[in-house]
Structures are given as structure tokens and as C-alpha cells.
Write a protein that holds these residues in place. Structure first.
Motif, PDB file in Angstrom:
ATOM      1  N   ASP A   6       0.837  -1.190   0.000  1.00 36.34           N
ATOM      2  CA  ASP A   6       0.000   0.000   0.000  1.00 36.34           C
ATOM      3  C   ASP A   6       0.876   1.246   0.000  1.00 36.34           C
ATOM      4  O   ASP A   6       1.325   1.701   1.047  1.00 36.34           O
ATOM      5  CB  ASP A   6      -0.928  -0.001   1.210  1.00 36.34           C
ATOM      6  CG  ASP A   6      -1.989   1.080   1.133  1.00 36.34           C
ATOM      7  OD1 ASP A   6      -1.886   1.977   0.269  1.00 36.34           O
ATOM      8  OD2 ASP A   6      -2.927   1.029   1.938  1.00 36.34           O
ATOM      9  N   PRO A   7       1.092   1.851  -1.166  1.00 28.26           N
ATOM     10  CA  PRO A   7       1.950   3.035  -1.244  1.00 28.26           C
ATOM     11  C   PRO A   7       1.411   4.224  -0.445  1.00 28.26           C
ATOM     12  O   PRO A   7       2.161   5.124  -0.098  1.00 28.26           O
ATOM     13  CB  PRO A   7       2.008   3.353  -2.735  1.00 28.26           C
ATOM     14  CG  PRO A   7       0.902   2.591  -3.368  1.00 28.26           C
ATOM     15  CD  PRO A   7       0.581   1.445  -2.468  1.00 28.26           C
ATOM     16  N   GLN A   8       0.119   4.215  -0.117  1.00 24.15           N
ATOM     17  CA  GLN A   8      -0.443   5.298   0.689  1.00 24.15           C
ATOM     18  C   GLN A   8       0.073   5.262   2.121  1.00 24.15           C
ATOM     19  O   GLN A   8      -0.054   6.223   2.855  1.00 24.15           O
ATOM     20  CB  GLN A   8      -1.973   5.244   0.669  1.00 24.15           C
ATOM     21  CG  GLN A   8      -2.505   5.522  -0.724  1.00 24.15           C
ATOM     22  CD  GLN A   8      -4.000   5.560  -0.771  1.00 24.15           C
ATOM     23  OE1 GLN A   8      -4.561   6.625  -0.937  1.00 24.15           O
ATOM     24  NE2 GLN A   8      -4.643   4.418  -0.628  1.00 24.15           N
ATOM     25  N   LEU A   9       0.674   4.129   2.511  1.00 20.74           N
ATOM     26  CA  LEU A   9       1.242   4.003   3.847  1.00 20.74           C
ATOM     27  C   LEU A   9       2.756   4.187   3.854  1.00 20.74           C
ATOM     28  O   LEU A   9       3.407   3.943   4.866  1.00 20.74           O
ATOM     29  CB  LEU A   9       0.887   2.638   4.445  1.00 20.74           C
ATOM     30  CG  LEU A   9      -0.595   2.396   4.687  1.00 20.74           C
ATOM     31  CD1 LEU A   9      -0.826   0.984   5.209  1.00 20.74           C
ATOM     32  CD2 LEU A   9      -1.174   3.421   5.641  1.00 20.74           C
ATOM     33  N   MET A  17      -0.325  14.601   3.377  1.00 19.82           N
ATOM     34  CA  MET A  17      -1.164  13.558   3.955  1.00 19.82           C
ATOM     35  C   MET A  17      -2.457  13.415   3.152  1.00 19.82           C
ATOM     36  O   MET A  17      -3.551  13.520   3.684  1.00 19.82           O
ATOM     37  CB  MET A  17      -1.476  13.879   5.413  1.00 19.82           C
ATOM     38  CG  MET A  17      -0.273  13.869   6.320  1.00 19.82           C
ATOM     39  SD  MET A  17       0.356  12.224   6.625  1.00 19.82           S
ATOM     40  CE  MET A  17      -0.976  11.479   7.500  1.00 19.82           C
ATOM     41  N   VAL A  18      -2.309  13.207   1.847  1.00 16.66           N
ATOM     42  CA  VAL A  18      -3.460  12.986   0.973  1.00 16.66           C
ATOM     43  C   VAL A  18      -3.189  11.760   0.110  1.00 16.66           C
ATOM     44  O   VAL A  18      -2.049  11.405  -0.146  1.00 16.66           O
ATOM     45  CB  VAL A  18      -3.764  14.206   0.064  1.00 16.66           C
ATOM     46  CG1 VAL A  18      -4.212  15.392   0.878  1.00 16.66           C
ATOM     47  CG2 VAL A  18      -2.577  14.560  -0.793  1.00 16.66           C
ATOM     48  N   THR A  19      -4.274  11.135  -0.349  1.00 19.08           N
ATOM     49  CA  THR A  19      -4.157   9.970  -1.220  1.00 19.08           C
ATOM     50  C   THR A  19      -3.863  10.438  -2.641  1.00 19.08           C
ATOM     51  O   THR A  19      -3.920  11.625  -2.948  1.00 19.08           O
ATOM     52  CB  THR A  19      -5.454   9.147  -1.233  1.00 19.08           C
ATOM     53  OG1 THR A  19      -6.483   9.934  -1.824  1.00 19.08           O
ATOM     54  CG2 THR A  19      -5.852   8.723   0.170  1.00 19.08           C
ATOM     55  N   SER A  20      -3.596   9.497  -3.529  1.00 17.73           N
ATOM     56  CA  SER A  20      -3.345   9.852  -4.928  1.00 17.73           C
ATOM     57  C   SER A  20      -4.592  10.468  -5.567  1.00 17.73           C
ATOM     58  O   SER A  20      -4.496  11.189  -6.554  1.00 17.73           O
ATOM     59  CB  SER A  20      -2.892   8.612  -5.715  1.00 17.73           C
ATOM     60  OG  SER A  20      -3.834   7.570  -5.571  1.00 17.73           O
ATOM     61  N   GLU A  21      -5.784  10.208  -4.976  1.00 19.06           N
ATOM     62  CA  GLU A  21      -7.028  10.797  -5.483  1.00 19.06           C
ATOM     63  C   GLU A  21      -7.293  12.168  -4.876  1.00 19.06           C
ATOM     64  O   GLU A  21      -8.275  12.817  -5.228  1.00 19.06           O
ATOM     65  CB  GLU A  21      -8.225   9.876  -5.178  1.00 19.06           C
ATOM     66  CG  GLU A  21      -8.194   8.540  -5.883  1.00 19.06           C
ATOM     67  CD  GLU A  21      -7.330   7.519  -5.141  1.00 19.06           C
ATOM     68  OE1 GLU A  21      -7.277   7.539  -3.890  1.00 19.06           O
ATOM     69  OE2 GLU A  21      -6.700   6.709  -5.828  1.00 19.06           O
ATOM     70  N   GLY A  22      -6.471  12.605  -3.935  1.00 18.45           N
ATOM     71  CA  GLY A  22      -6.626  13.926  -3.339  1.00 18.45           C
ATOM     72  C   GLY A  22      -7.429  13.963  -2.047  1.00 18.45           C
ATOM     73  O   GLY A  22      -7.617  15.027  -1.478  1.00 18.45           O
TER      74      GLY A  22
END
Length: 116
Positions: A6-9, A17-22
Motif C-alpha cells: 500500500d503506497p499510501q502508507l 497527507m493525501v491519497t493519490s485521489e486527493g
């Protein structure tokens, strides 16, 4: 090391502190800082284990710890519709994802483990 699943972690580098979707990253996770026992890590306090920085004001906070884990929570369960009940200093309303909590600690299941 960062998770490969999970690259978001992956917080090995400074980033927003945002996801690739914003959208806001929703965290209630314990991150591994070290596999050693805290008492064997006198050098652990020499380098920060986490850094938070405001993109707007550049205010920075560094966390130094000899603990093996870091619990990170971003206010996911704060009800968006109930912001009036989350009041703080100066009667400020705290909103969902309006803050982040960093808690250096032992493993979450440490009470169930035998000590050496």
C-alpha cells in the motif's frame, strides 16, 4: 521499511497527507520503528522517528522515541455532522481529519506477550 502493498502508507519521505485521489489519508495504524526492545536502543533518541510539518506555516514537530512502534491516528471516527461536540481551546471546533495524533508505544499486543 515502508509497506510494498500500500503506497499510501509509505511515509519514508516527506509528503502531503493525501491519497493519490486527493482525499485525506485515513490512518489508525501502528508503524514499525524498530524490531529491537526499547531498553536496547540508547541511540534511538539521537534521530527523529517522525516529522510533521505544515505546508502553510512551516511549523514543524519532530518525534524522538526509544519505543518500537508509532501509532498514528487522523481522526477518522470523528463524526462530520457532530463537529459542535468536538470543541477545544478557544471554543474551536475540531473537524474530522483536522489533526493528527502520534503515539510512540510498544506493540499494540504487548500485554499478551511474554517478556524476556
Amino acid at each position: 521499511p515502508p509497506t510494498k502493498t500500500d503506497p499510501q502508507l509509505d511515509f519514508s519521505m516527506m509528503r502531503k497527507m493525501v491519497t493519490s485521489e486527493g482525499s485525506n489519508v485515513k490512518l489508525d495504524h501502528n508503524f514499525v520503528l524498530s524490531y529491537s526492545h526499547p531498553e536496547s536502543l540508547p541511540e534511538a533518541l539521537m534521530a527523529p522517528k517522525a516529522t510533521l510539518q505544515s505546508m502553510r506555516s512551516r511549523v514543524r514537530m519532530k518525534v524522538f522515541t526509544n519505543q518500537v512502534g508509532l501509532q498514528v491516528y487522523t481522526g477518522n471516527s470523528m463524526d462530520k455532522k457532530a463537529v459542535e461536540k468536538w470543541k477545544g481551546k478557544g471554543n474551536t471546533c475540531y473537524e474530522q481529519h483536522g489533526a493528527i495524533c502520534l503515539e510512540p508505544q510498544a506493540w499494540p499486543d504487548a500485554v499478551n506477550m511474554e517478556t524476556k
